[in-house]
Design an enzyme around this catalytic site. Structure first.
Site, short mmCIF file in Angstrom:
data_model
loop_
_atom_site.label_atom_id
_atom_site.label_comp_id
_atom_site.label_asym_id
_atom_site.label_seq_id
_atom_site.Cartn_x
_atom_site.Cartn_y
_atom_site.Cartn_z
N MET A 266 0.84 -1.19 0.00
CA MET A 266 0.00 0.00 0.00
C MET A 266 0.88 1.24 0.00
O MET A 266 1.93 1.27 0.64
CB MET A 266 -0.89 0.02 1.23
CG MET A 266 -1.94 -1.09 1.26
SD MET A 266 -3.17 -0.91 -0.05
CE MET A 266 -3.94 0.64 0.45
N GLU B 144 3.88 8.15 3.13
CA GLU B 144 4.39 7.66 1.86
C GLU B 144 5.90 7.43 1.91
O GLU B 144 6.59 7.98 2.77
CB GLU B 144 4.03 8.64 0.73
CG GLU B 144 4.61 10.02 0.88
CD GLU B 144 4.16 10.94 -0.26
OE1 GLU B 144 3.67 10.41 -1.28
OE2 GLU B 144 4.31 12.16 -0.12
N ASN B 145 6.38 6.59 1.01
CA ASN B 145 7.80 6.20 0.91
C ASN B 145 8.29 5.47 2.16
O ASN B 145 9.49 5.44 2.43
CB ASN B 145 8.69 7.43 0.64
CG ASN B 145 8.30 8.13 -0.65
OD1 ASN B 145 8.02 7.47 -1.66
ND2 ASN B 145 8.26 9.45 -0.62
N ARG B 146 7.36 4.92 2.92
CA ARG B 146 7.68 4.17 4.14
C ARG B 146 8.38 5.03 5.20
O ARG B 146 9.03 4.52 6.11
CB ARG B 146 8.54 2.94 3.82
CG ARG B 146 7.80 1.88 2.99
CD ARG B 146 6.55 1.41 3.72
NE ARG B 146 5.89 0.28 3.07
CZ ARG B 146 4.86 0.38 2.24
NH1 ARG B 146 4.39 1.58 1.89
NH2 ARG B 146 4.28 -0.70 1.75
N LEU B 147 8.23 6.34 5.09
CA LEU B 147 8.79 7.25 6.10
C LEU B 147 7.70 7.57 7.12
O LEU B 147 7.22 8.70 7.23
CB LEU B 147 9.35 8.51 5.44
CG LEU B 147 10.51 8.27 4.47
CD1 LEU B 147 10.95 9.58 3.84
CD2 LEU B 147 11.68 7.60 5.20
#
Length: 209
Positions: free
Chosen positions: A3, A185-188
């Site tokens: 996701m 977003e961007n796994r941050l």
């Protein structure tokens, strides 16, 4: 199966003074605004005296500044684990909101008066179920469980008070740390954790995702 989170972030300035107050905010949003099915469902993870872990989904029944309360059979695996090792982790997985809350703390049994008060609010069938099932024990068949329930239903028909089982009751988890995780977003992701201080206050720290 990935996701891409685009939810708004979570900053230190967003947080309430205590983790329970912050939990109340997120819980209300999960239950009332996001309409999550059983927003009070949590994964309860325990470990026995030898460190062997186990997890299961349990429903949160109450929370306040003293802790998070759930109920169970005191003969169940989780209750036996907690008798040997009171440290427990609670995980609220609110996936549709890209949020989760992780509570780590110490579990203690609730008083019998508190247990009895909650037991009286349970549906009649659930009260009978607390007697019918010797939770976590091996049984020969489903028929054995159904027969136990049927006998209890005959003994305590609808409208008749069911006594509180002596082997059934609550646990209150007093939090030591409470982490609020917001997917980004961007796994941050944003991870803000309250840590209990000796004076009764709370320190907030940010964790790297």
């Amino acid at each position: 199966m990935r996701m891409h989170y685009r939810a708004e972030g979570l900053t230190e300035a967003d947080l309430a003074d205590t983790p329970v107050a912050q939990f109340a905010r997120w819980f209300h949003e999960a239950a009332a605004q996001a309409h999550l099915f059983e927003a009070n469902a949590m994964v309860v993870s325990t470990a026995d005296a030898e460190g062997r872990p186990s997890s299961r989904t349990v429903l949160l029944k109450h929370f306040d500044e003293q802790g998070f309360v759930f109920y169970t059979n005191y003969g169940s695996r989780k209750a036996r684990d907690l008798a040997e090792n009171p440290y427990v982790s609670l995980l609220f997985p609110w996936h549709p909101m890209a949020r989760q809350v992780i509570v780590q703390g110490v579990a203690r049994r609730t008083g019998r008066d508190e247990t009895a008060a909650y037991f009286r609010t349970r549906p009649h069938g659930s009260q009978l179920g607390a007697w019918a099932s010797a939770q976590s024990t091996v049984i020969a068949s489903r028929a054995e469980l159904d027969a136990s329930y049927a006998a209890l239903a005959e003994r305590y028909p609808e409208g008749e008070q069911v006594p509180v089982p002596p082997h059934w009751g609550g646990f209150r988890v007093a939090p030591r740390t409470v982490e609020f995780w917001q997917g980004r977003e961007n796994r941050l992701h944003d991870r803000l954790r309250y840590v209990a201080e000796p004076d009764g206050g709370w320190r907030v720290e940010r964790l790297s995702p």
